[in-house]
Design an enzyme around this catalytic site. Structure first.
Site, mmCIF file in Angstrom:
data_model
loop_
_atom_site.group_PDB
_atom_site.id
_atom_site.type_symbol
_atom_site.label_atom_id
_atom_site.label_comp_id
_atom_site.label_asym_id
_atom_site.label_seq_id
_atom_site.Cartn_x
_atom_site.Cartn_y
_atom_site.Cartn_z
ATOM 1 N N HIS A 62 0.840 -1.202 0.000
ATOM 2 C CA HIS A 62 0.000 0.000 0.000
ATOM 3 C C HIS A 62 0.876 1.254 0.000
ATOM 4 C CE1 HIS A 62 -3.678 2.344 0.989
ATOM 5 N NE2 HIS A 62 -2.800 3.128 1.611
ATOM 6 N N GLU A 63 1.835 1.292 0.922
ATOM 7 C CA GLU A 63 2.705 2.468 1.004
ATOM 8 C C GLU A 63 3.653 2.544 -0.186
ATOM 9 O OE1 GLU A 63 1.896 4.632 3.006
ATOM 10 O OE2 GLU A 63 0.604 3.419 4.308
ATOM 11 N N HIS B 117 2.000 4.608 -2.884
ATOM 12 C CA HIS B 117 2.152 6.046 -2.631
ATOM 13 C C HIS B 117 3.582 6.495 -2.957
ATOM 14 C CE1 HIS B 117 -1.754 6.351 -0.882
ATOM 15 N NE2 HIS B 117 -1.474 5.699 0.223
#
Length: 422
Positions: free
Chosen positions: A18-19, A22
């Site tokens: 998920h990170e 980003h």
């Protein structure tokens, strides 16, 4: 211990990807990333590479990518503040020392009059001779405070300087990578285990959990269930319904094992979910499978879409009141579920990880403050209005959202504790 390791690997992988979404899209947009963190709270491990600090933090409650320009990232010097400066060969400032006691003989001390570390990149002040001097600041200059060096972030490297499209994609990339991760997990299952062919629904035991009631009763892999308490069983669905409807009730199960008929007594273990009791004996049914690369890719996409729809259906039930907060699981509930799934082998764990990854992506896209979906909603308002919402007002909304989410997490966790330990 196996459950703890499985939980850490699964949860850590979901947060990491998920990170990572980003992070990669921020870097692609030219945004400086200050920190890439897995976990929250106090730092356990930290490695600086380039302009980014990579950390592992104590509390396994998520993670974050801290981008330049967010929160208290900006550097501002008040007039009269005394700093030390060192310079590049071209005369630009390369280091700004905020400590008064600096032993470096090459340092020029300055009493600051004005400065800009964002756009104009200059510092102006009085030297020890009382002269007013002005210096340009290098785009890669470093601010040193108490021995800690921080690279400055010129405005063109900050999140807010980027186009609406780049900012929105940077935020959306987190959930997107969760969906991509789920697809690749399902793809791996299809490639390694095989893709289900036409379902037969025959009551054939594909695998037996070593510690479950079925194993203790002597049930084996490939046993063909013929009868339960003297009643014929034709399908796996029928067999599963009988087991689920009889928690802690002794059942006489006749199975066909090779050429023999074997009679077993199995007592289903009682489990509770959403306030309802059901039985489980620790066996797995699997449709016949085949190994085919193209079908494995199709299977990966099909399962991703299928679970995407199922989770949205559950969200709809939550909105309509068919589910309540008491039915939601927090970290404790997810851990207990992981413990149950782990008993059925690596492929069950992989499937569980994929489902959790889709769930994490969807939850983060909900238009709630502090979540990725909440930030995307503000970007939508910006697109409609033609200008961004005031940052202080937006920050306040997200702060309130974080507080509410923490309260919700505490409530759900307390429900988990009551369910599983009392």
């Amino acid at each position: 211990m196996e459950t703890v390791i499985a939980f850490i690997i699964i949860f850590g992988s979901l947060v990491f990807f998920h990170e990572l979404g980003h992070f990669l899209f921020a870097k692609r947009a030219g945004i400086m990333v200050r920190e890439f963190a897995i976990g929250m709270g106090p730092k356990i491990l930290g490695i600086t590479k380039g302009e980014t600090l990579y950390t592992v933090r104590l509390l396994p409650l998520g993670g974050y990518v801290r981008m330049a320009g967010e929160d208290l990232d900006k550097i501002e010097l008040q007039p009269g503040f005394r700093v030390g400066l060192t310079f590049t060969e071209t005369g630009e400032v390369k280091k700004v020392y905020l400590n008064r006691n600096v032993s470096n003989p090459d340092v020029l001390f300055l009493e600051t009059e004005s400065s800009d570390f964002d756009k104009e990149l200059f510092i102006e002040g009085y030297n020890d001779d009382g002269e007013l001097v002005r210096f340009d600041i290098s785009k890669t200059a470093v601010v040193v405070e108490k021995g800690v060096e921080t690279i400055i972030a010129p405005y063109d490297r900050q999140f807010d300087s980027k186009s609406l499209g780049h900012r929105a994609m940077t935020i959306f990339a987190g959930p997107l990578f969760n969906f991509i991760l789920a697809f690749f997990i399902f793809l791996a299952i299809g490639l390694i285990q095989g893709v289900p062919t036409v379902p037969t629904n025959e009551p054939i035991i594909s695998d037996v959990n070593n510690d479950g009631p079925a194993s203790k009763a002597g049930m084996e892999k490939d046993d063909f269930v013929k009868e339960v308490n003297g009643e014929p069983v034709k399908t796996w669905t029928e067999f599963a319904e009988i087991i689920q409807a009889n928690p802690e009730v002794p059942l006489k199960i006749q199975v066909e094992r090779r050429t023999d008929l074997v009679l077993l007594e199995v007592i289903p273990k009682k489990l509770t979910e959403a306030g309802k009791d059901y039985g489980q004996i620790g066996v797995i049914y699997a449709d016949p499978v085949e190994k085919n690369v193209l079908k494995a890719f199709y299977f990966g996409g099909e399962q991703t879409v299928l679970w995407f729809k199922r989770i949205f259906e559950l969200l709809g039930m939550l909105v309509t009141g068919k589910f309540t907060l008491d039915d939601l699981n927090g970290p404790v509930g997810i851990y207990k579920a992981t413990e149950t799934v782990a008993q059925f082998g690596i492929f069950s764990l992989m499937n569980w990880a994929a489902v959790l990854s889709i769930n994490l992506g969807i939850m983060n896209l909900l238009p709630l403050p502090a979540l990725d979906g909440g930030r995307l909603l503000f970007f939508l308002f910006e697109a409609v209005r033609g200008k961004p919402i005031d940052r202080q007002k937006e920050g306040m909304v997200h702060f309130v959202g974080i507080m509410l989410l923490m309260v919700l997490m505490l409530v759900v966790t307390w429900n988990d504790i009551q369910t599983f330990f009392f």
